[in-house]
Design a protein around this motif. Sequence first.
Motif, PDB file in Angstrom:
ATOM      1  N   ASP A 160       0.864  -1.173   0.000  1.00 43.22           N
ATOM      2  CA  ASP A 160       0.000   0.000   0.000  1.00 43.22           C
ATOM      3  C   ASP A 160       0.913   1.239   0.000  1.00 43.22           C
ATOM      4  N   ASP A 206      -0.223   5.151   0.872  1.00 40.40           N
ATOM      5  CA  ASP A 206      -0.499   6.153   1.913  1.00 40.40           C
ATOM      6  C   ASP A 206      -0.650   5.506   3.290  1.00 40.40           C
ATOM      7  N   GLY A 207       0.092   6.010   4.244  1.00 43.65           N
ATOM      8  CA  GLY A 207       0.022   5.466   5.597  1.00 43.65           C
ATOM      9  C   GLY A 207       0.947   4.271   5.791  1.00 43.65           C
ATOM     10  N   THR A 208       1.470   3.734   4.693  1.00 41.20           N
ATOM     11  CA  THR A 208       2.343   2.555   4.761  1.00 41.20           C
ATOM     12  C   THR A 208       3.775   2.913   4.360  1.00 41.20           C
ATOM     13  N   ASP A 255      -1.699  -0.425   5.974  1.00 43.24           N
ATOM     14  CA  ASP A 255      -1.869   0.246   7.266  1.00 43.24           C
ATOM     15  C   ASP A 255      -3.314   0.303   7.751  1.00 43.24           C
ATOM     16  N   THR A 256      -4.249  -0.324   7.034  1.00 45.80           N
ATOM     17  CA  THR A 256      -5.648  -0.217   7.462  1.00 45.80           C
ATOM     18  C   THR A 256      -6.287  -1.601   7.626  1.00 45.80           C
ATOM     19  N   ASP A 276      -6.964  -3.142   4.344  1.00 41.38           N
ATOM     20  CA  ASP A 276      -5.812  -3.770   3.689  1.00 41.38           C
ATOM     21  C   ASP A 276      -5.671  -5.213   4.171  1.00 41.38           C
TER      22      ASP A 276
HETATM   23 MG    MG Z   1      -2.993   3.137   3.309  1.00 42.20          MG
END
Ligand code: MG
Length: 237
Positions: free
Chosen positions: A9, A11-13, A176-177, A180
């Motif tokens: 992933d 964004d956020g990862t 990160d979610t 995911d």
């Molecule tokens: Mg993400």
Amino acid sequence: MYTRLVLFDIDGTLLTTNGDAVRAMLRAYERVYGTRPVTDGFLMDGKTELQIVHELLAAAGLDEARVTAGLPRFWASYVAELERRLAPERITVYPGVRPLLAALRARPALLLGLLTGNIEGSARLKLARAGLDGFAVGAYGEHHRDRAALPAQAVAAAQASVGRRFTGKEIVVLGDTPNDVRCGRDLGVTTIAVATGLYSRAALAAEAPDHLFNDLADVPAVLAAIEGRPAGGGAHS
Ligand SMILES: [Mg+2]
């Protein structure tokens, strides 16, 4: 000979644009649809950009046919705006990401790819500006509203690229979610969750990923998880 398909992933990862991508998208909404949807309290993480556009514009009262008709212009406007405003210094790359990617690129048995809700244009731009590369294949967020459709797309892209069909635990999904983790877990792939995004360690643990990290800074441990070896289990062979 490839042994694993490793799907990241974005964004956020790997990174965060610290709000620049959202601001670029808001400008594109104004330009193309003449409205600025309300994003306060709207959760974007773990969704595809196609899903985000449809949900936000439906909430703003636009009918679906109009949204669909505007999409080609909208994507172009979004990427152009992102290109204009996203500077490398505006991006945060999370701890461990650069050394981890370097270590993965040095392992020829691993095929690196992207599994992201980003459209391909925004994914490529964010990674290029962040100086992250080495992703040979990808599944992106412009064709599916449901993130759960992306793993099959990534597997097909990998097969087209290297002629091998990855299955089950050979496929590693890193994100990160909870979404995911879910989209990978339902397919029986190896799931690795990292708590650098908006979700807490506890929220991610509730989805029972195969591995869970606070961040990717412990590169040997993350490598072991990706390669399916016991953590601290000695030298790579
Ligand atoms: Mg993400």
